[in-house]
Design an enzyme around this catalytic site. Structure first.
Site, mmCIF file in Angstrom:
data_model
loop_
_atom_site.group_PDB
_atom_site.id
_atom_site.type_symbol
_atom_site.label_atom_id
_atom_site.label_comp_id
_atom_site.label_asym_id
_atom_site.label_seq_id
_atom_site.Cartn_x
_atom_site.Cartn_y
_atom_site.Cartn_z
ATOM 1 N N ARG A 8 -22.014 21.364 10.523
ATOM 2 C CA ARG A 8 -21.011 21.148 11.580
ATOM 3 C C ARG A 8 -21.036 22.283 12.595
ATOM 4 O O ARG A 8 -20.783 22.076 13.778
ATOM 5 C CB ARG A 8 -19.605 20.978 10.985
ATOM 6 C CG ARG A 8 -19.097 22.180 10.231
ATOM 7 C CD ARG A 8 -17.651 22.019 9.797
ATOM 8 N NE ARG A 8 -17.298 23.010 8.796
ATOM 9 C CZ ARG A 8 -16.089 23.547 8.692
ATOM 10 N NH1 ARG A 8 -15.129 23.204 9.512
ATOM 11 N NH2 ARG A 8 -15.852 24.425 7.743
ATOM 12 N N SER A 35 -12.056 21.838 13.322
ATOM 13 C CA SER A 35 -12.812 21.610 12.091
ATOM 14 C C SER A 35 -14.188 20.994 12.357
ATOM 15 O O SER A 35 -15.162 21.345 11.705
ATOM 16 C CB SER A 35 -12.030 20.679 11.158
ATOM 17 O OG SER A 35 -10.790 21.261 10.817
ATOM 18 N N GLU A 56 -7.868 7.189 15.665
ATOM 19 C CA GLU A 56 -9.320 7.044 15.593
ATOM 20 C C GLU A 56 -9.819 5.711 16.141
ATOM 21 O O GLU A 56 -10.907 5.639 16.712
ATOM 22 C CB GLU A 56 -9.799 7.216 14.146
ATOM 23 C CG GLU A 56 -9.590 8.616 13.563
ATOM 24 C CD GLU A 56 -8.182 8.844 13.047
ATOM 25 O OE1 GLU A 56 -7.377 7.882 13.027
ATOM 26 O OE2 GLU A 56 -7.858 9.982 12.654
ATOM 27 N N PHE A 81 -12.846 9.133 8.145
ATOM 28 C CA PHE A 81 -12.072 8.515 9.236
ATOM 29 C C PHE A 81 -12.985 7.946 10.318
ATOM 30 O O PHE A 81 -12.555 7.133 11.132
ATOM 31 C CB PHE A 81 -11.113 9.551 9.848
ATOM 32 C CG PHE A 81 -10.261 10.250 8.826
ATOM 33 C CD1 PHE A 81 -9.582 9.519 7.857
ATOM 34 C CD2 PHE A 81 -10.147 11.629 8.813
ATOM 35 C CE1 PHE A 81 -8.804 10.158 6.898
ATOM 36 C CE2 PHE A 81 -9.376 12.275 7.849
ATOM 37 C CZ PHE A 81 -8.703 11.545 6.896
ATOM 38 N N HIS A 107 -17.553 16.840 7.592
ATOM 39 C CA HIS A 107 -16.833 16.827 6.316
ATOM 40 C C HIS A 107 -17.209 15.615 5.475
ATOM 41 O O HIS A 107 -16.368 14.974 4.846
ATOM 42 C CB HIS A 107 -15.319 16.878 6.551
ATOM 43 C CG HIS A 107 -14.870 18.154 7.198
ATOM 44 N ND1 HIS A 107 -15.260 18.511 8.469
ATOM 45 C CD2 HIS A 107 -14.073 19.156 6.749
ATOM 46 C CE1 HIS A 107 -14.730 19.677 8.780
ATOM 47 N NE2 HIS A 107 -14.018 20.107 7.755
ATOM 48 N N ASP A 115 -9.396 19.146 -0.400
ATOM 49 C CA ASP A 115 -8.565 18.080 0.168
ATOM 50 C C ASP A 115 -8.559 16.827 -0.718
ATOM 51 O O ASP A 115 -7.653 16.001 -0.633
ATOM 52 C CB ASP A 115 -9.051 17.701 1.573
ATOM 53 C CG ASP A 115 -8.500 18.639 2.634
ATOM 54 O OD1 ASP A 115 -7.636 19.476 2.293
ATOM 55 O OD2 ASP A 115 -8.933 18.541 3.799
ATOM 56 N N ARG A 165 -19.220 20.110 5.781
ATOM 57 C CA ARG A 165 -18.279 21.213 5.962
ATOM 58 C C ARG A 165 -18.812 22.564 5.499
ATOM 59 O O ARG A 165 -18.691 23.548 6.223
ATOM 60 C CB ARG A 165 -16.978 20.895 5.217
ATOM 61 C CG ARG A 165 -16.006 22.059 5.228
ATOM 62 C CD ARG A 165 -14.752 21.757 4.413
ATOM 63 N NE ARG A 165 -13.878 22.928 4.413
ATOM 64 C CZ ARG A 165 -13.408 23.508 3.322
ATOM 65 N NH1 ARG A 165 -13.697 23.038 2.138
ATOM 66 N NH2 ARG A 165 -12.622 24.564 3.410
#
Lengths: 315, 274
Positions: A8, A35, A56, A81, A107, A115, A165
């Site tokens: 990322r 992020s 989204e 997402f 991620h 998470d 991530r």
């Protein structure tokens, strides 16, 4: 292998690079820009960055509209997402009309970590592979991630780019050339071929070291394009090998494991072992602990390779 | 080009309605009710308001129209054909294998179709993207979108409504085809949308309410909407589902059912007599 960079981070850096070269590049995010690292683009090109808020579905539709008007939008959020949350928007607004939208999902997989399952994507590759017109790219390290972003920017059509991530080892040197649609050999060997994607390429290379000590000659291939892939080219990648293994940070259903099974099943049946998440949701934990828990380790890949070779010997 | 009675536009709308009947009858399926309710809006836009070049459908400075309620495809196709994007004769290929005129619009196939729609609730987001791109490029084109009243039950519509207002898209004008009916019955009993005006106003939109079959009111609403600065506009168009065909008007059964040969003849006789 000492240098470790998250894909990322490489994405955020590459976005600024392509953004400075091409004014058509625009970036959208859904309240996760710090992020996903799109914040770096936003800082340099604020007029070409659109935060769409926690919405989204509208982000994907807006990206489609921007592409329809000639822009090259990169839309980013977490992989879970960017796929299941917006499946219909990706399907109908982006892929069906073959609009030039790049879905850069960070991620991905279980290495989101603490998470937990709601934020981990174990099925994103399965979903995106099943959508017609969608190209699916999973970089193995930061070098390939940068190259893949550059490639996506000049490729005409929808792309799903899967990014991670955590910091992961840098495998390739800066001279690396991105190869779209074809697996590439990253370590040669003659007995068993390990097809790996994403962060599992680095893991597979470590597995090859273990196997060498155990007297098994292992070839490692990087499958950074999951679609489109020429299945004959994929099968040719294992020429001379007696058995194959797939390795992915994703469910063994619908992703690389399925791709390898489909290609070899139709073109050259060989004993196969699939390393991946066994059709379960993830859970909270440190990324390293989760990789261990779900068997995404060099030892697990080496074991799968030995089993595949043993299976071949029994045939 | 028009006198105050808009007779030319009314005549064009009538011809488009006849196409809708003939096309859906020929196809044996399709959505005549919600197609007939939007014809006057489409006619006013394509024959009076929008700057387009049918001979150069991808002209970068063209105004855009997004049919978010994609099931009104017959009305859009008939309008585009009458406007010269493709031969009127092709209308009879609606919903036929191998044809360009898919059951719901495919932007990759049909000249003049700006968005692939059909899965409801997605068109306004695409219109937002187009409006953002137009502003970014400093092009003066305007973006028009048309939504169904049942369609605004989709959550994505309100995400798009929020975004259009947040980004102050005054180059975007949406229409709501408020015909009051959806497949399962009256919109008010299936999932009541009221208060419609207040909802859009609360989302930061300029709202005009009109009779969606009155060409003069449609043109007036577009004119006032395009004068707004810093916000998108919603034209709440009160319409009649099945407009122009007596036995289809306000009948929910005609949402997604094609007329048979006899019904089509009756409908065409009525329209020709108007």
């Amino acid at each position: 292998m000492n240098l470790r960079i998250a894909t990322r981070d490489a994405y955020g850096e590459a976005l600024v690079e392509i953004g400075s070269q091409n004014e058509k590049i625009v970036v959208l995010d859904a309240d996760l820009s710090k992020s996903t690292k799109t914040s770096r683009f936003a800082a340099v090109f604020p007029e070409r960055f659109f935060d769409m808020g926690i919405a989204e579905q509208n982000m994907m539709g807006t990206a489609a509209g921007l592409a329809a008007a000639g822009k090259i939008p990169f839309a980013s959020t977490f992989a879970v997402f960017a796929t299941s949350r917006v499946m219909d928007q990706v399907r109908n607004s982006i892929a069906y009309p073959k609009l030039n939208v790049k879905i850069a999902a960070t991620h991905a997989g279980i290495t989101v970590g603490e998470d937990g399952a709601s934020h981990q994507s174990v099925e994103d590759l399965a979903l995106m592979r099943a959508v017609p017109n969608m190209a699916v790219i999973v970089p193995a390290d930061a070098v390939e991630a940068r190259a893949a972003v550059r490639f996506a920017a000049q490729y005409q059509g929808p792309v799903y780019l899967r990014l991670g991530r955590p910091k992961v080892p840098v495998i390739f040197d800066e001279g690396y050339q991105f190869s779209f649609g074809r697996p590439t050999v990253v370590k040669d060997g003659g007995e068993v071929a390990v097809f790996a994607t994403g962060i599992m390429v680095g893991v597979a290379l470590e597995a090859a070291g273990i196997l060498k000590d155990q007297g098994v000659d292992c070839r490692v291939l990087n499958v950074s394009t999951l679609k489109p892939v020429d299945p004959v080219a994929l099968v040719e990648g294992a020429r001379g090998c007696r058995a194959v293994v797939s390795a992915e940070e994703h469910s063994i259903i619908g992703g690389l494991g399925s791709l390898v099974a489909e290609a070899f099943g139709e073109h050259r049946p060989l004993p196969l072992r699939r390393v991946g998440i066994p059709d379960v949701f993830g859970q909270s934990g440190a990324p390293g602990e989760l990789m261990e828990y779900y068997g995404l380790t060099p030892e697990a890949v080496a074991r799968a390779a030995r089993e595949a070779v043993e299976m071949a010997a029994r045939l | 080009m028009e006198g105050n009675d808009y007779s030319g536009l009314k005549e064009k709308a009538n011809i488009i309605r006849q196409h809708v009947i003939q096309m859906t009858a020929e196809a044996g399926s399709g959505h005549p009710g919600g197609s007939l309710s939007v014809v006057d809006i489409l006619t006013a836009l394509y024959f009076q308001v929008m700057m387009v070049r049918p001979e150069d459908p991808r002209w970068p400075d063209r105004d855009r129209f997004v049919l978010s309620k994609g099931h009104a495809a017959p009305a859009l196709y008939a309008t585009l054909a009458e406007r010269g994007y493709f031969p009127v004769d092709e209308l009879k290929t609606l919903r036929k294998l191998g044809g360009r005129l898919q059951g719901h619009p495919d932007m990759g196939k049909v000249p003049g179709v700006e968005a692939s729609t059909g899965s409801l609730g997605q068109g306004l987001s695409m219109a937002v993207g187009m409006a953002l791109a137009g502003r970014l490029d400093g092009r003066g084109f305007r973006v028009f979108a048309l939504l169904g009243d049942g369609e605004i039950q989709e959550g994505q519509v309100w995400e798009a409504a929020m975004a259009a207002s947040h980004y102050g898209l005054d180059n975007l004008v949406a229409f709501l085809d408020y015909n009051g009916l959806q497949i399962d019955g009256p919109v008010s009993s299936v999932m009541a949308p009221e208060p419609v005006r207040e909802k859009w106003e609360a989302f930061g939109w300029h709202v005009v309410e009109i009779d969606g079959h009155d060409i003069g009111q449609i043109l007036g609403a577009v004119e006032t909407s395009l004068k707004q600065k810093g916000c998108p506009s919603m034209v709440v168009a009160h319409t009649t589902k099945g407009k122009g065909v007596s036995f289809m008007e306000n009948e929910v059964d005609w949402h997604g059912k094609a007329p048979d040969r006899e019904q089509a003849e009756k409908a065409l006789r009525e329209l020709r007599a108007l």
